[in-house]
Design a protein around this motif. Structure first.
Motif, PDB file in Angstrom:
ATOM      1  N   TYR A   3       0.824  -1.201   0.000  1.00  0.00           N
ATOM      2  CA  TYR A   3       0.000   0.000   0.000  1.00  0.00           C
ATOM      3  C   TYR A   3       0.862   1.256   0.000  1.00  0.00           C
ATOM      4  CZ  TYR A   3      -3.366  -3.535   1.284  1.00  0.00           C
ATOM      5  OH  TYR A   3      -4.133  -4.678   1.283  1.00  0.00           O
ATOM      6  N   ASN A   4       0.304   2.318  -0.524  1.00  0.00           N
ATOM      7  CA  ASN A   4       1.018   3.568  -0.688  1.00  0.00           C
ATOM      8  C   ASN A   4       1.062   4.333   0.635  1.00  0.00           C
ATOM      9  OD1 ASN A   4       2.314   5.741  -1.854  1.00  0.00           O
ATOM     10  ND2 ASN A   4       0.420   6.679  -2.597  1.00  0.00           N
ATOM     11  N   HIS A  40      -0.109   2.506   8.026  1.00  0.00           N
ATOM     12  CA  HIS A  40       0.457   3.802   7.677  1.00  0.00           C
ATOM     13  C   HIS A  40      -0.166   4.382   6.411  1.00  0.00           C
ATOM     14  CE1 HIS A  40       3.727   5.085  10.401  1.00  0.00           C
ATOM     15  NE2 HIS A  40       3.626   3.831  10.823  1.00  0.00           N
ATOM     16  N   ALA A  41      -0.736   3.536   5.574  1.00  0.00           N
ATOM     17  CA  ALA A  41      -1.451   4.034   4.408  1.00  0.00           C
ATOM     18  C   ALA A  41      -2.825   4.577   4.786  1.00  0.00           C
ATOM     19  CB  ALA A  41      -1.597   2.920   3.366  1.00  0.00           C
ATOM     20  N   HIS A  94      -6.314  -3.268  10.599  1.00  0.00           N
ATOM     21  CA  HIS A  94      -5.020  -3.177   9.933  1.00  0.00           C
ATOM     22  C   HIS A  94      -4.808  -4.347   8.969  1.00  0.00           C
ATOM     23  CE1 HIS A  94      -3.302  -0.627  13.515  1.00  0.00           C
ATOM     24  NE2 HIS A  94      -4.363  -0.095  12.942  1.00  0.00           N
ATOM     25  N   GLY A  95      -5.210  -5.538   9.374  1.00  0.00           N
ATOM     26  CA  GLY A  95      -5.128  -6.694   8.486  1.00  0.00           C
ATOM     27  C   GLY A  95      -6.376  -6.746   7.624  1.00  0.00           C
ATOM     28  N   VAL A  96      -6.301  -6.167   6.429  1.00  0.00           N
ATOM     29  CA  VAL A  96      -7.514  -5.955   5.630  1.00  0.00           C
ATOM     30  C   VAL A  96      -7.809  -7.097   4.657  1.00  0.00           C
ATOM     31  CG1 VAL A  96      -7.431  -3.452   5.833  1.00  0.00           C
ATOM     32  CG2 VAL A  96      -6.178  -4.570   3.972  1.00  0.00           C
ATOM     33  N   LEU A  97      -6.882  -8.034   4.492  1.00  0.00           N
ATOM     34  CA  LEU A  97      -7.123  -9.178   3.627  1.00  0.00           C
ATOM     35  C   LEU A  97      -7.608 -10.360   4.449  1.00  0.00           C
ATOM     36  CD1 LEU A  97      -3.958  -8.956   1.314  1.00  0.00           C
ATOM     37  CD2 LEU A  97      -6.213  -7.883   0.997  1.00  0.00           C
ATOM     38  N   ARG A  98      -8.321 -11.279   3.834  1.00  0.00           N
ATOM     39  CA  ARG A  98      -8.905 -12.405   4.557  1.00  0.00           C
ATOM     40  C   ARG A  98      -7.858 -13.241   5.287  1.00  0.00           C
ATOM     41  NH1 ARG A  98     -14.159 -13.798   3.696  1.00  0.00           N
ATOM     42  NH2 ARG A  98     -15.286 -12.695   2.043  1.00  0.00           N
ATOM     43  N   ASP A 136     -13.591  -0.140   3.518  1.00  0.00           N
ATOM     44  CA  ASP A 136     -14.308  -0.928   2.521  1.00  0.00           C
ATOM     45  C   ASP A 136     -13.381  -1.224   1.342  1.00  0.00           C
ATOM     46  OD1 ASP A 136     -14.174   1.426   1.012  1.00  0.00           O
ATOM     47  OD2 ASP A 136     -16.218   2.021   1.543  1.00  0.00           O
ATOM     48  N   GLY A 137     -13.880  -2.009   0.395  1.00  0.00           N
ATOM     49  CA  GLY A 137     -13.042  -2.425  -0.724  1.00  0.00           C
ATOM     50  C   GLY A 137     -12.501  -1.263  -1.530  1.00  0.00           C
ATOM     51  N   GLN A 138     -13.321  -0.256  -1.754  1.00  0.00           N
ATOM     52  CA  GLN A 138     -12.876   0.893  -2.539  1.00  0.00           C
ATOM     53  C   GLN A 138     -11.763   1.655  -1.822  1.00  0.00           C
ATOM     54  OE1 GLN A 138     -16.039   3.612  -3.487  1.00  0.00           O
ATOM     55  NE2 GLN A 138     -14.729   5.018  -4.635  1.00  0.00           N
ATOM     56  N   ARG A 139     -11.929   1.790  -0.524  1.00  0.00           N
ATOM     57  CA  ARG A 139     -10.920   2.498   0.277  1.00  0.00           C
ATOM     58  C   ARG A 139      -9.600   1.744   0.264  1.00  0.00           C
ATOM     59  NH1 ARG A 139     -12.267   4.261   6.517  1.00  0.00           N
ATOM     60  NH2 ARG A 139     -10.145   4.650   7.273  1.00  0.00           N
TER      61      ARG A 139
END
Length: 304
Positions: free
Chosen positions: A229-230, A255-256, A263-267, A293-296
């Motif tokens: 992530y950026n 930090h993004a 913080h752990g956004v993936l399954r 959400d997914g877009q964020r």
């Protein structure tokens, strides 16, 4: 107003540094001696369960309370829960909530740049400079003379009367953090051996382990790890630290998107703090949770 407010020119005195040395050094020595104890007398089931329990509640006090709630306002909580989280975080013996949040907000403002209180890149990018920087980021920065300006970074927390009281009660909470496991283990086993074991395993060793897991977020997660992530810094995701850190090691996404409650956004990314916040939300104890959400999430991805 919180009496510990400091200006940028204020300096930590000898007594401050001595306290840091005591409350970091003694648990570290206990953590190292635990290797010998495991090789010899060992640890029984009651000692282990109590140590894990104390680790879990104080680690989540830091992650959910000190970090995601008080530092970043990732959600809003009831007054009772705020008090409980602040007390549990204080029992991790990583400082009071107002100082902790002030240092961390300053870290985000200058992350891995001049002004960051604990960047491993402080001394440069070469191998020797990074090795020196890792030691600084992990533990050395806590002995620095400069203090973070509380009036600038945490005016909201300084106005919170509950947090000010809890900060003043820090010595009492430190004593509870050490004495409660000894008392519980002693009552369970009805022996002085249980008192000593509870103090050692669920007190000193637990604190030492949690200290260095937390410190590793400052050092390891800003020098190594995967960057998806950026962010404006060198933060990385370090999967093997995720479980012991209660999800804090998914540091690149944090930090993004610092205000995200997860913080752990993936399954596949274990984030126990986010799961507990979700349970609190279901119970009605927290609200206005900043779930990504997914877009964020996609908006923060680095180009492949």
């Amino acid at each position: 107003m919180y009496q510990g407010a400091q200006s940028p020119e204020d300096r930590a005195g000898i007594s401050d540094r001595l306290l840091v040395m005591i409350f970091i050094g003694i648990p570290l020595l206990a953590l190292l001696s635990a290797i010998y104890v495991l090789w010899g007398p060992g640890i029984n089931l009651a000692d282990l369960v109590l140590a894990i329990f104390m680790y879990v509640i104080t680690a989540h006090g830091i992650s959910i309370g000190f970090h995601r709630l008080f530092t970043h306002n990732g959600f809003k909580a009831s007054r009772a829960l705020r008090i409980v989280l602040a007390c549990l975080g204080t029992m991790a013996i990583e400082g009071d909530v107002i100082s902790w949040a002030a240092d961390h907000r300053r870290h985000h403002q200058y992350s891995d740049k001049p002004g960051d209180p604990h960047s491993p890149w402080r001394f440069g990018k070469g191998p020797a400079a990074l090795a020196k920087g890792m030691i600084w980021a992990h533990i050395g920065w806590m002995f620095r003379s400069e203090k973070t300006n509380f009036s600038r970074y945490v005016p909201d927390l300084m106005r919170d009367k509950d947090l000010v009281r809890i900060t003043r009660l820090q010595p009492v909470l430190v004593m509870i953090s050490l004495a409660a496991p000894a008392l519980i283990d002693g009552l369970v086993s009805w022996s002085w051996r249980g008192v000593a074991a509870g103090f050692f395993w669920a007190g000193l060793v637990r604190i030492g382990l949690l200290h260095h897991v937390t410190f590793s977020i400052n050092s390891i997660c800003h020098a190594f790890g995967r960057r998806l992530y950026n962010s404006r810094d060198r933060s990385g995701n370090v999967w093997w630290l995720a479980l012991p850190s209660a999800g804090e090691a998914w540091h690149n996404y944090h930090h993004a998107d610092p205000t995200s409650a997860r913080h752990g956004v993936l399954r596949s990314q274990v984030d126990t703090s986010a799961r507990v916040i979700w349970l609190f939300e279901r119970a009605g104890w927290v609200h206005d949770v900043r779930w990504p959400d997914g877009q964020r999430i996609r908006a923060r991805l680095l180009p492949e």
